[in-house]
Write a protein that holds these residues in place. Structure first.
Motif, mmCIF file in Angstrom:
data_model
loop_
_atom_site.group_PDB
_atom_site.id
_atom_site.type_symbol
_atom_site.label_atom_id
_atom_site.label_comp_id
_atom_site.label_asym_id
_atom_site.label_seq_id
_atom_site.Cartn_x
_atom_site.Cartn_y
_atom_site.Cartn_z
ATOM 1 N N UNK A 7 1.376 2.402 7.401
ATOM 2 C CA UNK A 7 1.768 3.073 6.007
ATOM 3 C C UNK A 7 1.727 4.662 6.254
ATOM 4 N N UNK A 8 2.714 5.304 5.941
ATOM 5 C CA UNK A 8 3.147 6.704 6.197
ATOM 6 C C UNK A 8 2.151 7.406 5.039
ATOM 7 N N UNK A 9 1.340 8.294 5.235
ATOM 8 C CA UNK A 9 0.619 9.017 4.408
ATOM 9 C C UNK A 9 1.486 10.236 3.855
ATOM 10 N N UNK B 91 0.605 -1.348 0.180
ATOM 11 C CA UNK B 91 0.115 0.021 -0.124
ATOM 12 C C UNK B 91 0.509 1.349 -0.222
ATOM 13 N N UNK B 92 2.067 1.320 0.569
ATOM 14 C CA UNK B 92 2.862 2.552 0.629
ATOM 15 C C UNK B 92 4.081 2.110 1.375
ATOM 16 N N UNK B 93 4.734 3.220 1.827
ATOM 17 C CA UNK B 93 5.966 3.036 2.714
ATOM 18 C C UNK B 93 5.468 2.754 3.972
ATOM 19 N N UNK C 29 4.244 7.011 -3.655
ATOM 20 C CA UNK C 29 4.525 5.346 -3.583
ATOM 21 C C UNK C 29 3.388 4.816 -2.973
ATOM 22 N N UNK C 30 2.697 4.317 -3.623
ATOM 23 C CA UNK C 30 1.256 3.852 -3.337
ATOM 24 C C UNK C 30 0.460 5.152 -2.562
ATOM 25 N N UNK C 31 0.031 4.824 -1.316
ATOM 26 C CA UNK C 31 -0.633 5.786 -0.509
ATOM 27 C C UNK C 31 0.470 6.918 0.030
#
Length: 222
Positions: free
Chosen positions: A174-176, A166-168, A215-217
């Motif tokens: 996951x960090x927005x 989903x992201x980093x 990067x993703x979200x």
């Protein structure tokens, strides 16, 4: 209208087709840069050739480079076919993608911002360039870094890294939003490992060059 570079890994290349079509339908100019990591590793193992990474970059000797090139070109051709007649497959070392050699990694380079005429001309014709990330030499280059450098070179508004996560992630979440300086601190502290390392390094480079990054979200900002 925005100019967008979409980076897709070999594992998720097929999943990116709908995203690219959506961007094009919205009126964006889209360039696709793809990887082929799983395909390259599988072929190297099938040939009993060693697989070795140094901070996310693949050590590359002449035998490995032959596999890298064949695998990348095959993925690029498949992705172009999936996208349809508006896609134009371009191989990086044929169109002048530049990189600084990294001899300690063999036939590997660090991508430099470049503005290949073939990419610019394709966008002017409302085509979708699908760029296979090899640099003049030829040199093997990390696809994430190639996408970042190309985005800067063609004055893209945004680079989108399509991944199978989903992201980093940091500490299980996951960090927005992630600032480039903080990302650099975390990278220096070895807070990440594996494929996210070159992806995040590339994102930081793009953000500092004035390109919006996803990067993703996770949005990476300067």
């Amino acid at each position: 209208m925005a100019r967008v570079v979409v980076k897709v890994g070999g594992r998720v290349a097929g999943d990116a087709v709908d995203l690219v079509r959506e961007r094009v339908a919205a009126g964006d100019e889209v360039v696709v840069v793809h990887g082929a990591g799983p395909q390259i590793t599988a072929e190297l193992e099938a040939r009993a050739l060693p697989v070795r990474f140094v901070r996310g970059r693949r050590f590359t000797d002449p035998a490995t480079l032959a596999v890298v090139r064949a695998s990348l070109v095959a993925v690029g051709a498949e992705l172009s076919a999936a996208l349809g007649p508006t896609a134009l497959h371009l191989v990086g070392d044929d169109i002048g993608l530049e990189a600084t050699p990294l001899p300690e990694l063999g036939l590997v380079g660090e991508p430099l911002p470049s503005r290949p005429a073939a990419v610019v001309d394709a966008l002017a014709r409302r085509l979708v360039p699908v760029v296979t990330p090899l640099a003049v030499g030829p040199l093997n280059v990390n696809a994430d870094e190639a996408a970042s450098a190309l985005a800067a070179g063609i004055d893209a508004d945004r680079v989108v890294f399509v991944t199978d996560v989903p992201g980093v992630y940091l500490e299980g979440a996951v960090l927005p939003l992630l600032h480039a300086d903080r990302a650099t601190e975390l990278l220096d502290a070895d807070a990440f490992e594996g494929g996210i390392v070159p992806k995040l390094m590339a994102a930081v480079q793009a953000a500092r060059r004035g390109v919006a990054v996803e990067i993703g979200e996770t949005a990476v900002v300067a």
